[in-house]
Scaffold this motif. Structure first.
Motif, PDB file in Angstrom:
ATOM      1  N   ALA A  67       0.822  -1.216   0.000  1.00  0.00           N
ATOM      2  CA  ALA A  67       0.000   0.000   0.000  1.00  0.00           C
ATOM      3  C   ALA A  67       0.853   1.261   0.000  1.00  0.00           C
ATOM      4  O   ALA A  67       0.360   2.337   0.304  1.00  0.00           O
ATOM      5  CB  ALA A  67      -0.915   0.013   1.227  1.00  0.00           C
ATOM      6  N   ASP A  68       2.136   1.143  -0.386  1.00  0.00           N
ATOM      7  CA  ASP A  68       3.010   2.318  -0.343  1.00  0.00           C
ATOM      8  C   ASP A  68       3.086   3.067  -1.665  1.00  0.00           C
ATOM      9  O   ASP A  68       3.770   4.089  -1.761  1.00  0.00           O
ATOM     10  CB  ASP A  68       4.413   1.941   0.136  1.00  0.00           C
ATOM     11  CG  ASP A  68       5.191   1.092  -0.875  1.00  0.00           C
ATOM     12  OD1 ASP A  68       4.633   0.763  -1.944  1.00  0.00           O
ATOM     13  OD2 ASP A  68       6.357   0.759  -0.573  1.00  0.00           O
ATOM     14  N   GLY A  69       2.393   2.558  -2.700  1.00  0.00           N
ATOM     15  CA  GLY A  69       2.369   3.260  -3.977  1.00  0.00           C
ATOM     16  C   GLY A  69       3.563   2.997  -4.864  1.00  0.00           C
ATOM     17  O   GLY A  69       3.632   3.524  -5.986  1.00  0.00           O
ATOM     18  N   ASN A  70       4.512   2.190  -4.417  1.00  0.00           N
ATOM     19  CA  ASN A  70       5.722   1.898  -5.190  1.00  0.00           C
ATOM     20  C   ASN A  70       5.650   0.481  -5.729  1.00  0.00           C
ATOM     21  O   ASN A  70       5.716  -0.486  -4.967  1.00  0.00           O
ATOM     22  CB  ASN A  70       6.954   2.082  -4.300  1.00  0.00           C
ATOM     23  CG  ASN A  70       8.257   1.977  -5.075  1.00  0.00           C
ATOM     24  OD1 ASN A  70       8.282   1.482  -6.201  1.00  0.00           O
ATOM     25  ND2 ASN A  70       9.335   2.439  -4.463  1.00  0.00           N
ATOM     26  N   ILE A  71       5.552   0.352  -7.035  1.00  0.00           N
ATOM     27  CA  ILE A  71       5.391  -0.952  -7.666  1.00  0.00           C
ATOM     28  C   ILE A  71       6.627  -1.823  -7.507  1.00  0.00           C
ATOM     29  O   ILE A  71       6.576  -3.049  -7.640  1.00  0.00           O
ATOM     30  CB  ILE A  71       5.031  -0.770  -9.163  1.00  0.00           C
ATOM     31  CG1 ILE A  71       4.444  -2.068  -9.743  1.00  0.00           C
ATOM     32  CG2 ILE A  71       6.247  -0.314  -9.949  1.00  0.00           C
ATOM     33  CD1 ILE A  71       3.104  -2.419  -9.186  1.00  0.00           C
ATOM     34  N   GLU A  72       7.771  -1.197  -7.179  1.00  0.00           N
ATOM     35  CA  GLU A  72       9.013  -1.951  -7.019  1.00  0.00           C
ATOM     36  C   GLU A  72       9.053  -2.698  -5.692  1.00  0.00           C
ATOM     37  O   GLU A  72       9.818  -3.652  -5.536  1.00  0.00           O
ATOM     38  CB  GLU A  72      10.223  -1.022  -7.139  1.00  0.00           C
ATOM     39  CG  GLU A  72      10.341  -0.312  -8.476  1.00  0.00           C
ATOM     40  CD  GLU A  72      10.470  -1.285  -9.638  1.00  0.00           C
ATOM     41  OE1 GLU A  72      11.186  -2.303  -9.477  1.00  0.00           O
ATOM     42  OE2 GLU A  72       9.841  -1.046 -10.679  1.00  0.00           O
ATOM     43  N   ASN A  73       8.280  -2.265  -4.732  1.00  0.00           N
ATOM     44  CA  ASN A  73       8.237  -2.932  -3.431  1.00  0.00           C
ATOM     45  C   ASN A  73       7.166  -4.009  -3.443  1.00  0.00           C
ATOM     46  O   ASN A  73       6.182  -3.927  -4.205  1.00  0.00           O
ATOM     47  CB  ASN A  73       7.952  -1.930  -2.319  1.00  0.00           C
ATOM     48  CG  ASN A  73       9.057  -0.901  -2.180  1.00  0.00           C
ATOM     49  OD1 ASN A  73      10.208  -1.180  -2.487  1.00  0.00           O
ATOM     50  ND2 ASN A  73       8.701   0.294  -1.715  1.00  0.00           N
ATOM     51  N   PHE A  74       7.291  -4.999  -2.580  1.00  0.00           N
ATOM     52  CA  PHE A  74       6.303  -6.073  -2.561  1.00  0.00           C
ATOM     53  C   PHE A  74       6.339  -6.792  -1.223  1.00  0.00           C
ATOM     54  O   PHE A  74       7.244  -6.598  -0.403  1.00  0.00           O
ATOM     55  CB  PHE A  74       6.534  -7.061  -3.707  1.00  0.00           C
ATOM     56  CG  PHE A  74       7.917  -7.661  -3.750  1.00  0.00           C
ATOM     57  CD1 PHE A  74       8.184  -8.883  -3.140  1.00  0.00           C
ATOM     58  CD2 PHE A  74       8.950  -7.007  -4.408  1.00  0.00           C
ATOM     59  CE1 PHE A  74       9.452  -9.437  -3.179  1.00  0.00           C
ATOM     60  CE2 PHE A  74      10.230  -7.559  -4.452  1.00  0.00           C
ATOM     61  CZ  PHE A  74      10.484  -8.772  -3.829  1.00  0.00           C
ATOM     62  N   TRP A  75       5.298  -7.623  -0.996  1.00  0.00           N
ATOM     63  CA  TRP A  75       5.191  -8.441   0.211  1.00  0.00           C
ATOM     64  C   TRP A  75       5.427  -9.889  -0.144  1.00  0.00           C
ATOM     65  O   TRP A  75       4.952 -10.379  -1.188  1.00  0.00           O
ATOM     66  CB  TRP A  75       3.804  -8.296   0.819  1.00  0.00           C
ATOM     67  CG  TRP A  75       3.427  -9.391   1.819  1.00  0.00           C
ATOM     68  CD1 TRP A  75       3.802  -9.471   3.117  1.00  0.00           C
ATOM     69  CD2 TRP A  75       2.609 -10.546   1.575  1.00  0.00           C
ATOM     70  NE1 TRP A  75       3.270 -10.589   3.720  1.00  0.00           N
ATOM     71  CE2 TRP A  75       2.533 -11.256   2.789  1.00  0.00           C
ATOM     72  CE3 TRP A  75       1.940 -11.037   0.458  1.00  0.00           C
ATOM     73  CZ2 TRP A  75       1.802 -12.454   2.911  1.00  0.00           C
ATOM     74  CZ3 TRP A  75       1.210 -12.221   0.571  1.00  0.00           C
ATOM     75  CH2 TRP A  75       1.145 -12.911   1.799  1.00  0.00           C
ATOM     76  N   THR A  76       6.156 -10.594   0.713  1.00  0.00           N
ATOM     77  CA  THR A  76       6.216 -12.047   0.647  1.00  0.00           C
ATOM     78  C   THR A  76       5.957 -12.591   2.045  1.00  0.00           C
ATOM     79  O   THR A  76       6.328 -11.980   3.053  1.00  0.00           O
ATOM     80  CB  THR A  76       7.596 -12.547   0.166  1.00  0.00           C
ATOM     81  OG1 THR A  76       8.617 -12.035   1.031  1.00  0.00           O
ATOM     82  CG2 THR A  76       7.866 -12.103  -1.261  1.00  0.00           C
ATOM     83  N   ALA A  77       5.295 -13.722   2.085  1.00  0.00           N
ATOM     84  CA  ALA A  77       4.982 -14.334   3.373  1.00  0.00           C
ATOM     85  C   ALA A  77       6.255 -14.787   4.065  1.00  0.00           C
ATOM     86  O   ALA A  77       7.251 -15.150   3.418  1.00  0.00           O
ATOM     87  CB  ALA A  77       4.031 -15.510   3.174  1.00  0.00           C
ATOM     88  N   GLY A  78       6.226 -14.779   5.374  1.00  0.00           N
ATOM     89  CA  GLY A  78       7.377 -15.237   6.148  1.00  0.00           C
ATOM     90  C   GLY A  78       7.382 -16.722   6.367  1.00  0.00           C
ATOM     91  O   GLY A  78       8.360 -17.283   6.863  1.00  0.00           O
ATOM     92  N   CYS A  79       6.277 -17.393   6.005  1.00  0.00           N
ATOM     93  CA  CYS A  79       6.157 -18.837   6.156  1.00  0.00           C
ATOM     94  C   CYS A  79       5.805 -19.454   4.802  1.00  0.00           C
ATOM     95  O   CYS A  79       5.289 -18.778   3.908  1.00  0.00           O
ATOM     96  CB  CYS A  79       5.075 -19.196   7.173  1.00  0.00           C
ATOM     97  SG  CYS A  79       5.338 -18.493   8.810  1.00  0.00           S
ATOM     98  N   SER A  80       6.057 -20.720   4.663  1.00  0.00           N
ATOM     99  CA  SER A  80       5.738 -21.423   3.407  1.00  0.00           C
ATOM    100  C   SER A  80       4.488 -22.270   3.540  1.00  0.00           C
ATOM    101  O   SER A  80       4.176 -23.069   2.659  1.00  0.00           O
ATOM    102  CB  SER A  80       6.926 -22.306   3.001  1.00  0.00           C
ATOM    103  OG  SER A  80       7.230 -23.235   4.032  1.00  0.00           O
ATOM    104  N   SER A  81       3.750 -22.097   4.622  1.00  0.00           N
ATOM    105  CA  SER A  81       2.568 -22.918   4.862  1.00  0.00           C
ATOM    106  C   SER A  81       1.395 -22.462   4.003  1.00  0.00           C
ATOM    107  O   SER A  81       1.364 -21.340   3.486  1.00  0.00           O
ATOM    108  CB  SER A  81       2.183 -22.858   6.337  1.00  0.00           C
ATOM    109  OG  SER A  81       1.961 -21.518   6.732  1.00  0.00           O
ATOM    110  N   ASP A  82       0.394 -23.323   3.846  1.00  0.00           N
ATOM    111  CA  ASP A  82      -0.819 -22.965   3.126  1.00  0.00           C
ATOM    112  C   ASP A  82      -1.636 -21.969   3.949  1.00  0.00           C
ATOM    113  O   ASP A  82      -1.548 -21.922   5.171  1.00  0.00           O
ATOM    114  CB  ASP A  82      -1.662 -24.220   2.866  1.00  0.00           C
ATOM    115  CG  ASP A  82      -0.973 -25.209   1.928  1.00  0.00           C
ATOM    116  OD1 ASP A  82       0.023 -24.796   1.287  1.00  0.00           O
ATOM    117  OD2 ASP A  82      -1.409 -26.378   1.879  1.00  0.00           O
ATOM    118  N   GLY A  83      -2.468 -21.175   3.232  1.00  0.00           N
ATOM    119  CA  GLY A  83      -3.404 -20.284   3.916  1.00  0.00           C
ATOM    120  C   GLY A  83      -2.839 -18.924   4.281  1.00  0.00           C
ATOM    121  O   GLY A  83      -3.453 -18.195   5.083  1.00  0.00           O
TER     122      GLY A  83
END
Length: 811
Positions: free
Chosen positions: A711-727
């Motif tokens: 939600a920072d308006g910068n397309i270069e930034n992104f989120w990745t989960a800290g876990c590899s679990s489902d859900g």
């Protein structure tokens, strides 16, 4: 010589909506105008609507002036007018003020004459690109909504709020006291003066200070007096001890002025690693944010209304109030001093999420247009200076806050907003070096490093873990909820643990309040009528060990009962009475039934915000589980009898005694009518991302790619989960229910995983608006919506999650 006089002039005003320029003339006929008292708001009666009157309102009042006053100085003191005031005396322009939240003084001596005089005040609450605030989630009703006083002094006198007391080297053994006093002279010659300042403790003189000097004609002179106080009584929320300086000013051995200054002795420290300390001991701060408006009366609140609010915070076990998000009435800090509540006093450099379009209170916090910027910065500096000058002696105030959420600024001028914040911090230090300058609501954009203390709102508590600077959770736990609500606390999203490096936390928010943004005003743990939700009782049990009240039963209603929090009030506009209406069965037990009830003043000069009567019902959402409430005031002395009735039930009556100068004699009054029109947020033809810079929560996040990136308006930034679990999931919080026209999700790369997009109003119940197919290959999805409202937008991955670059919520 003329003794200093300070007299409230809240009674006997005339009011009319609109800009009536001719009304400044003395012979103007105002007989058709409304009869009102102060404090007064354009919006009365106001009950949390998103729309409000925007325009002009005009006020007239006659004032009798005594001959001897004209040999001295006469001032009008306004505690607050929203937001532009122009003052005329006997048809002559006397002065003006821009800014809606701070007290100001107007000199009127040269325009007065002995006998009858006319005061005329033209007020407007028009949105102005150059006046702070340009944005905010509150409401912005106009009017002379705080007290007005007449002040008369001799030509040589102590200046308006002209004393400043500071304490240093404080301990339980001693404290160094410094009193600075500004003396002003309007004489045409220099004067030799003597200033005697007596330190008082519960009416007993502790010591006195004496200074002599020359006051130059037409100028200010500052006197500095110092002394060490032995074994001071330290101010603390548990023991709010106060001292008083009584100042006596002599000219040629003649007493010219007397002035009183209340203050407290304490010392405190915000630290980066150990939290907050008060009087040398670690102290855990826990409180709530407070907006100023009350049911029906809007922001035109009495002193007793202020006392009621502070007491309710204290009574649930909290010890702190954040004055969100503007300077409050000076009486607010005065009562925090007396009741023992720490106070965060805040300037109105303020932003809010939304379209950031010019012309309404969702605009960019800092002006986009260059021609507006200089005047806007001057407005922010003026309100800061006025806030500090009028409140600097209050021991309850432990911090000056420069802003709230200034990062809601157009990206083109973000750097200028940061420079303004830095400029405000420097100015606060110049005006008062004894308190830190906070940056409130700075969980985005790097604003948190610009003040002495960082205040984090929303998801900030979970983002900034041990940030290495003095820090405070200035808002947590926002829940849209109406009475009775759920019996639960609101600890979540980073405040569940009391970390040693965190100075404290403040609930969003204490009271329901008006808002321009849908249901954002329904987040208090006390409702608009000052009745607690069940969550308030939860906090009281958690913090004080007091069990909640017994819930009402489903019995048969038999009678009405009226309760009042006081039986005597003043008619000078500073006091009101809080009246509760309760539905009981024949055995005297409260029941859940909520019939239609009529409250009416059957005798006396009392008024509700709706006039001589007030209706309660389930349909109007002001009678819930057999209980409702409203505040009543009177501008006339005498007895006020209030009656509550409902078909088929035994009625109840209540008598209130009103003291004062002007008596009720059954006179005919033209009581105010609702505004001629109201305005809401302007219609827009283009979409705008209302999720930009909003709080973001997730199931987990990697350290390198946190949730806030989407939600920072910068397309270069992104989120990745800290876990590899489902859900795994990520969710944007719009901070209140908003109308949504489109949800767009941008992924870091082309994906073919299954994911779903869902909306929620309460973070518990979700409704799915999109589910991807197992053969979808895309890096972007846009989901159009019609007539859809929600607060939360969540993207959930039943299987393996993928990197999300942006979540765009268009409205």
């Amino acid at each position: 010589m003329q003794k200093r006089m300070c007299r409230l002039i809240n009674n006997n005003w005339k009011y009319r909506y609109g800009d009536i320029e001719d009304a400044m003339a003395e012979k103007y006929d105002d007989s058709e105008w409304y009869d009102i008292g102060l404090p007064h708001s354009f919006g009365i009666p106001y009950f949390m609507e998103n729309e409000f009157y925007v325009g002009y309102g005009c006020y007239r009042r006659h004032l009798t002036v005594e001959k001897e006053w004209l040999d001295g100085c006469v001032f009008l003191e306004f505690q607050g007018v929203f937001q532009v005031a122009e003052i005329y005396v006997n048809g002559q322009y006397a002065g003006s003020h821009r800014g809606g939240y701070t007290a100001f003084e107007i000199s009127v001596t040269e325009y007065l004459r002995e006998g009858d005089n006319l005061l005329f005040v033209r007020v407007n609450n028009l949105w102005d690109a150059t006046i702070a605030p340009r944005a905010g989630e509150h409401m912005f009703n106009g009017g002379i909504y705080r007290d007005v006083s007449l002040i008369v002094t001799n030509p040589v006198h102590v200046a308006w709020y002209g004393t400043a007391v500071t304490t240093s080297n404080v301990s339980a053994d001693s404290a160094d006291i410094t009193l600075r006093t500004e003396i002003v002279s309007v004489c045409d010659r220099d004067e030799e003066v003597k200033l005697i300042s007596c330190l008082m403790d519960d009416g007993e003189e502790v010591f006195r200070l004496s200074s002599t000097g020359r006051v130059r004609a037409g100028n200010f002179t500052e006197f500095v007096q110092e002394r060490t106080l032995q074994h001071p009584k330290l101010w603390h929320p548990d023991t709010p001890s106060l001292y008083q300086f009584r100042s006596f000013l002599y000219v040629n051995n003649v007493l010219y002025d007397e002035y009183e200054t209340w203050f407290g002795v304490r010392w405190f420290e915000f630290t980066a690693d150990r939290g907050f300390f008060l009087n040398g001991e670690h102290y855990a701060i826990h409180g709530a944010n407070v907006h100023q408006d009350h049911a029906g009366w809007s922001d035109a609140v009495t002193h007793t209304g202020i006392e009621r609010d502070i007491k309710m915070i204290k009574d649930c076990g909290m010890n702190f109030i954040r004055g969100s998000h503007y300077p409050h009435h000076t009486y607010f800090a005065q009562m925090c001093d007396k009741m023992g509540i720490l106070f965060w006093s805040e300037n109105c450099f303020w932003g809010t999420g939304g379209p950031n379009e010019e012309g309404y209170w969702t605009a960019s916090a800092y002006p986009v247009r260059e021609e507006d910027q200089k005047a806007f910065e001057e407005s922010c500096l003026l309100t800061l200076e006025e806030m500090i000058r009028t409140n600097r002696n209050h021991p309850s105030i432990i911090i000056w806050s420069m802003c709230n959420e200034p990062f809601f600024t157009d990206i083109r001028v973000t750097d200028k907003a940061k420079k303004l914040l830095q400029r405000l911090v420097v100015r606060a230090h110049e005006l008062d070096s004894s308190r830190p300058a906070a940056a409130g609501g700075v969980q985005r954009g790097g604003f948190d490093r610009l003040g002495d203390v960082a205040g984090y709102n929303g998801d900030g508590a979970s983002i900034f873990l041990n940030p290495g600077i003095p820090n405070f959770v200035s808002e947590y736990g926002s829940v849209v909820e109406d009475r009775p609500g759920e019996f639960r606390g609101r600890y979540r999203d980073g405040v569940e643990t009391d970390y040693p490096w965190r100075s404290g936390k403040s609930l969003w928010c204490a009271f329901h309040h008006g808002s321009i943004l849908d249901d954002m005003g329904h987040m208090g743990f006390i409702d608009y009528y000052r009745l607690p939700l069940d969550s308030w009782y939860w906090y009281r049990k958690e913090l004080m060990g007091i069990e909640p009240l017994e819930k009402p039963g489903n019995g048969v209603p038999d009678r009405l009962v009226l309760n009042a929090d006081r039986d005597t009030i003043s008619s000078d506009g500073t006091e009101d009475v809080h009246i509760k209406v309760i539905v009981e069965d024949a055995q005297g037990h409260r029941v859940t039934a909520s019939p239609d009830i009529l409250l009416e003043v059957v005798s006396g000069g009392g008024i509700f915000p709706t006039g001589r009567s007030f209706r309660l019902s389930r349909q109007q959402e002001n009678l819930i589980e057999g209980m409702g409430a409203i505040e009543l005031r009177s501008y006339y002395a005498g007895e006020v009898v209030v009656r509550a009735s409902s078909e088929g039930l035994v009625a109840a009556e209540l008598t209130i005694h009103v003291t004062g100068q002007y008596f009720w004699k059954d006179q005919e009054l033209r009581l105010p009518q609702p505004p001629p029109y109201v305005m809401g947020m302007p219609e827009r033809n283009t979409l705008s991302d209302i999720g930009l810079n909003r709080p973001v929560f997730c199931s987990s996040a990697s350290d390198e790619h946190p949730a806030r990136n989407v939600a920072d308006g910068n397309i270069e930034n992104f989120w990745t989960a800290g876990c590899s679990s489902d859900g795994e999931w990520i969710m944007v919080d719009l901070e209140g229910t908003k109308e949504i026209r489109e949800v767009c999700v941008v992924f870091r790369e082309v994906v073919n995983q299954i994911y779903e997009i869902a909306l929620s109003d309460n973070r518990a119940d979700y409704r799915t608006i999109y589910v991807s197919g197992d053969k979808d290959y895309n890096s972007f999805v846009a989901v159009p919506l019609e007539q859809t409202k929600a607060r939360y937008v969540r993207i959930c991955f039943p299987g393996k999650s993928v990197a999300v670059a942006r979540v765009i919520v268009n409205a």
